[in-house]
Structure formats: structure tokens, C-alpha cells
Enzyme design. Structure first.
Site, mmCIF file in Angstrom:
data_model
loop_
_atom_site.group_PDB
_atom_site.id
_atom_site.type_symbol
_atom_site.label_atom_id
_atom_site.label_comp_id
_atom_site.label_asym_id
_atom_site.label_seq_id
_atom_site.Cartn_x
_atom_site.Cartn_y
_atom_site.Cartn_z
ATOM 1 N N ARG A 262 6.890 -40.473 -46.876
ATOM 2 C CA ARG A 262 6.158 -40.597 -45.624
ATOM 3 C C ARG A 262 4.871 -39.781 -45.680
ATOM 4 O O ARG A 262 4.738 -38.848 -46.473
ATOM 5 C CB ARG A 262 7.003 -40.142 -44.430
ATOM 6 C CG ARG A 262 7.392 -38.657 -44.452
ATOM 7 C CD ARG A 262 6.450 -37.774 -43.669
ATOM 8 N NE ARG A 262 6.710 -36.367 -43.879
ATOM 9 C CZ ARG A 262 6.066 -35.616 -44.754
ATOM 10 N NH1 ARG A 262 5.135 -36.136 -45.531
ATOM 11 N NH2 ARG A 262 6.350 -34.320 -44.887
ATOM 12 N N HIS B 248 4.466 -28.958 -38.626
ATOM 13 C CA HIS B 248 5.275 -27.761 -38.311
ATOM 14 C C HIS B 248 5.700 -27.764 -36.836
ATOM 15 O O HIS B 248 5.932 -26.715 -36.245
ATOM 16 C CB HIS B 248 4.526 -26.471 -38.668
ATOM 17 C CG HIS B 248 4.380 -26.273 -40.148
ATOM 18 N ND1 HIS B 248 5.389 -25.770 -40.938
ATOM 19 C CD2 HIS B 248 3.347 -26.541 -40.988
ATOM 20 C CE1 HIS B 248 4.973 -25.724 -42.199
ATOM 21 N NE2 HIS B 248 3.741 -26.198 -42.257
ATOM 22 N N GLY C 102 6.542 -32.793 -54.975
ATOM 23 C CA GLY C 102 5.760 -31.632 -54.559
ATOM 24 C C GLY C 102 4.395 -31.979 -53.998
ATOM 25 O O GLY C 102 3.510 -31.143 -53.934
ATOM 26 N N GLY D 251 3.911 -33.264 -50.865
ATOM 27 C CA GLY D 251 3.891 -33.273 -49.401
ATOM 28 C C GLY D 251 4.106 -34.653 -48.816
ATOM 29 O O GLY D 251 3.819 -34.895 -47.648
ATOM 30 N N ASP E 247 11.142 -36.001 -41.758
ATOM 31 C CA ASP E 247 11.045 -36.723 -43.023
ATOM 32 C C ASP E 247 12.190 -37.721 -43.185
ATOM 33 O O ASP E 247 11.985 -38.888 -43.524
ATOM 34 C CB ASP E 247 11.037 -35.743 -44.194
ATOM 35 C CG ASP E 247 9.856 -34.796 -44.149
ATOM 36 O OD1 ASP E 247 8.987 -34.977 -43.270
ATOM 37 O OD2 ASP E 247 9.801 -33.874 -44.979
ATOM 38 N N TYR F 108 7.724 -20.980 -45.883
ATOM 39 C CA TYR F 108 8.216 -21.953 -44.893
ATOM 40 C C TYR F 108 9.294 -21.337 -43.990
ATOM 41 O O TYR F 108 9.171 -21.391 -42.762
ATOM 42 C CB TYR F 108 8.718 -23.207 -45.623
ATOM 43 C CG TYR F 108 9.153 -24.329 -44.720
ATOM 44 C CD1 TYR F 108 8.268 -25.340 -44.349
ATOM 45 C CD2 TYR F 108 10.448 -24.406 -44.228
ATOM 46 C CE1 TYR F 108 8.663 -26.382 -43.520
ATOM 47 C CE2 TYR F 108 10.858 -25.431 -43.407
ATOM 48 C CZ TYR F 108 9.961 -26.421 -43.063
ATOM 49 O OH TYR F 108 10.366 -27.434 -42.242
#
Length: 393
Positions: free
Chosen positions: A37, A44, A136, A138, A186, A236
Site C-alpha cells: 500500500r 502515524h 523496507g 515503506g 497496512d 517507532y
């Protein structure tokens, strides 16, 4: 000029070839895929019970495989970026005792899905994984793998087909076996994505509103900085803790319930960093709702302005950008025909997302290549459908 992406048939063919080598020429019983996606706005905010506005991508993870007679599991990944070993063998216990995470890390996502599958016990199986979602970057390669594997298990031993519960089970898999306290976005969009639509997801009620995004003159450009990020580091979880701390001080269940007025009134109770984190989240939730309304009206310039505000907030208040992402966003915004651009995903590398007029694609890619200090990869994309079973010819 954009990166050529292998289509679903090509990924299935690759995985099938390896599966047949693995099983002595036997054809697989099932094939499935689940998309990665890109989040257009609302970063966030998901673990703060806010709103997000992602689209499912044509970049997918494919799983092909078959049930076996015993409790043994064999999994192979043909993804080039996955850590070694590329083959993992283990046995399922009949009593449902937990599968421990270990090495390689890619297998932990699958072990987590097996652990949280909603129609236990899971039978033994052989499976091969292929993917066009960059690791990795995103673009949620992990959720794509989790949802694809859950969809594969549904072919072997069907559950009740509750799609929201499926997304939640995949999210739990990431929490327990990959050690990432991710929000629901996600997995949710990988399960429920819709062609030609973005999804406005309320991460509290888990309700999704499809937002049409089918204008042929408007496209989404994803630019991968090729700086790989990792969400399992301290940054995170630290951001998440800071948000929870701010909500507690404000006397709210989550920052979804807080207003800027309330935050300002309590400012002297929060340290500067916690204040800035809360400031980003409260404003970003509002921006996301405004962004969905703008897209509905086809107000792309307005949406682009919100994207830029989101990016600046992620850089200055949430502090999850990096030099490479700044270069990419700055370069994109210099091109006529670009509505807006921002970093997307957890941050510290990964991708940017740019909304622009279709005729401006080539000049935008060229300009970014000229201005960026690294070697970017480009994907021109449109909203695609969510996880699905595939026909094996």
C-alpha cells in the site's frame, strides 16, 4: 522511465516453477496475492486511533502452495531482498503451542499469521512466496506478506471470511512475531483495498469509506529513496510511547480525542518533544479528513497542499524524515503539474508519494533523477484491489 514491475501472472509463474522443483513436479493446489500500500495522507495516526487514507497497490506478494499430509511446513521465498536462508522448515504442534520467532526474519511474519489464524489448527503445507513489493521501502511489504499468507491458509482451511478480523489477526502477527507495534492501516487496506478508490479508514471503529480516485488525468508517483528503513528499531516504539504519554497527560483515551485547544491549555505539563509529537498527530488526523473531502470533490490542488503540510509536520514535529526524503519531496514540488508530495510510511528512509497530472510524469521523474543525490526507483500507480485467491491454469 518508471520501474517495470512484474505482474501477478509473472510472479505466480516464478513461484510455481520453484514449487514444482520443491515438490518433485507436483502442481500447487492454491495461489493467492495481497497488495502493498501507499498512504496518501495520515501518517502515524493509525496507532492513535485516528484516520488514514491509503490505497492498495498493484505491487503484490504472491503465495502458491499445497497442503501436505502431516504437520510439517516448508516455505521458500524467491524475494531477492529477503534475508537468508531462503528456505525454512519447521513442524506445527497439534496442541497449538506457540511458534517462536527466529531467523530468518521474513519467516516470523508467516509464523505469526499461523499463530493467529482464526480457524486452527493449521495443517502442514508447502509454499513458495514471490513479491514485487520492495522490502523496507515503506510500501508495507510485511503486511502484504502477512495478508497473502492468511489468504493462502484460507484456501487450505477456510475461516468465517470476516475481513476486518482477518486484518486484525495479521496485525497481531506483526506485534507478536516481528516485534513491531504497528497500527491497523497496512493490513486493513491490504485486505479491503478497492480498485480506483482510496480508503478513508477510521482506525478506532475499523470502518472504511471508499473515496473515488479514478480520474485518468491524475496519477500517483511513488519514488523509492532506496534508503531502507527498519521499524523494529527504537524510534517507532518511542514515537508510539510519546503519543500515549501525551494522551494520558491530556486525560484522553488516545490523541484522536484531543483538540489543539486542549493541547495548548496543557502545554506546560508536557515536555517540548512530547508536545510536538501530539501536535503532529492531532493536526494530521484533521488533515486526513479534510484530504478525503478534497479528493471527493476532485480538489487536487487543495489535497496537494495538505500533503505538503503533512510532510513538513512529519519532518519538523514528528522528526521521522531524512535528507534523502527531503531531496525527493523538494525536487517533486519544483515541477509544474505536481499537486503535492510527501514522505510516506514510517519514515527514516523508504518512499515519497506524489500526486500529479498524468502529462507531467516524465518531466517529474527526469527532474527528480537530476536533483536526487542517490539512485531512486519510480512506480507510477493507481489504486488496486485487495487480497484475493488466484486461478491456477
Amino acid at each position: 522511465m518508471a520501474n517495470p514491475v512484474p505482474g501477478v501472472p509473472e510472479l505466480v509463474a516464478d513461484a510455481r516453477r520453484v514449487f514444482e522443483q520443491l515438490s518433485g513436479g507436483e502442481a500447487p493446489q492454491a495461489a493467492v496475492c495481497a497488495p502493498g500500500r501507499v498512504n496518501l495522507i495520515g501518517e502515524h495516526t493509525d496507532y492513535n486511533q485516528g484516520f488514514v487514507l491509503p490505497v492498495a497497490l498493484p505491487l503484490v506478494t504472491v503465495v502458491v502452495g499445497s497442503q501436505t499430509s502431516g504437520q510439517d511446513v516448508t516455505m521458500v521465498t524467491v524475494a531477492k531482498d529477503a534475508d537468508a536462508p531462503k528456505r525454512v522448515d519447521f513442524s506445527l504442534s497439534g496442541d497449538g503451542s506457540p511458534l517462536s520467532p527466529g531467523s530468518p526474519s521474513w519467516a516470523n511474519y508467516v509464523k505469526g499469521v499461523i499463530q493467529h489464524y482464526r480457524a486452527p489448527p493449521v495443517p502442514g503445507f508447502r509454499a513458495v512466496i514471490a513479491s514485487s513489493v520492495p522490502l523496507g521501502g515503506g510500501l508495507s511489504s510485511s503486511a502484504s506478506l502477512e495478508v497473502a499468507f492468511y489468504t493462502f491458509l484460507q484456501q487450505l482451511k477456510p475461516d468465517d471470511d470476516d475481513k476486518v478480523a482477518k486484518a486484525v489477526a495479521c496485525q497481531q502477527a506483526e506485534h507478536t512475531h516481528a516485534g513491531v507495534p504497528c497500527g491497523i492501516m497496512d493490513q486493513f487496506v491490504s485486505v479491503l483495498g478497492r480498485e480506483a478508490h482510496a480508503l478513508l479508514i477510521d482506525c478506532r471503529s475499523l470502518q472504511a469509506t471508499p473515496i473515488p480516485l479514478a480520474d485518468a488525468n491524475v496519477v500517483i508517483l511513488i519514488t523509492n529513496s532506496n534508503v531502507r528503513h527498519s521499524l523494529t528499531g527504537s524510534e517507532y516504539p518511542m514515537r508510539r510511547r510519546q503519543c500515549e504519554e501525551a494522551a494520558t497527560i491530556l486525560g484522553k483515551p488516545s490523541l484522536r480525542d484531543a483538540t489543539m485547544k486542549e493541547l495548548e491549555e496543557m502545554r506546560d505539563q508536557l515536555d517540548d518533544v512530547t508536545y510536538r509529537r501530539a501536535c503532529h498527530v492531532i493536526q494530521e488526523i484533521k488533515r486526513t479528513v479534510q484530504g478525503a473531502e478534497a479528493l471527493k470533490r476532485g480538489a487536487y490542488k487543495e489535497f496537494g497542499k495538505l500533503m505538503v503540510e503533512s510532510h513538513n509536520s512529519l519532518r519538523d514535529l514528528y522528526e521521522v524524515s531524512c535528507r534523502e526524503l527531503e531531496e525527493l519531496v523538494t525536487a517533486a514540488l519544483e515541477v509544474d503539474g505536481v499537486f503535492g508530495s510527501r514522505m510516506t510510511g514510517g519514515g527514516f528512509g523508504g518512499c515519497t508519494v506524489t500526486l500529479l497530472q498524468a502529462h507531467a510524469i516524465d518531466k517529474t521523474i527526469l527532474h527528480i533523477q537530476e536533483r536526487y543525490s542517490g539512485t531512486p526507483t519510480f512506480y507510477v500507480t493507481t489504486p488496486s484491489e485487495g487480497a484475493r485467491a488466484l486461478r491456477l491454469s
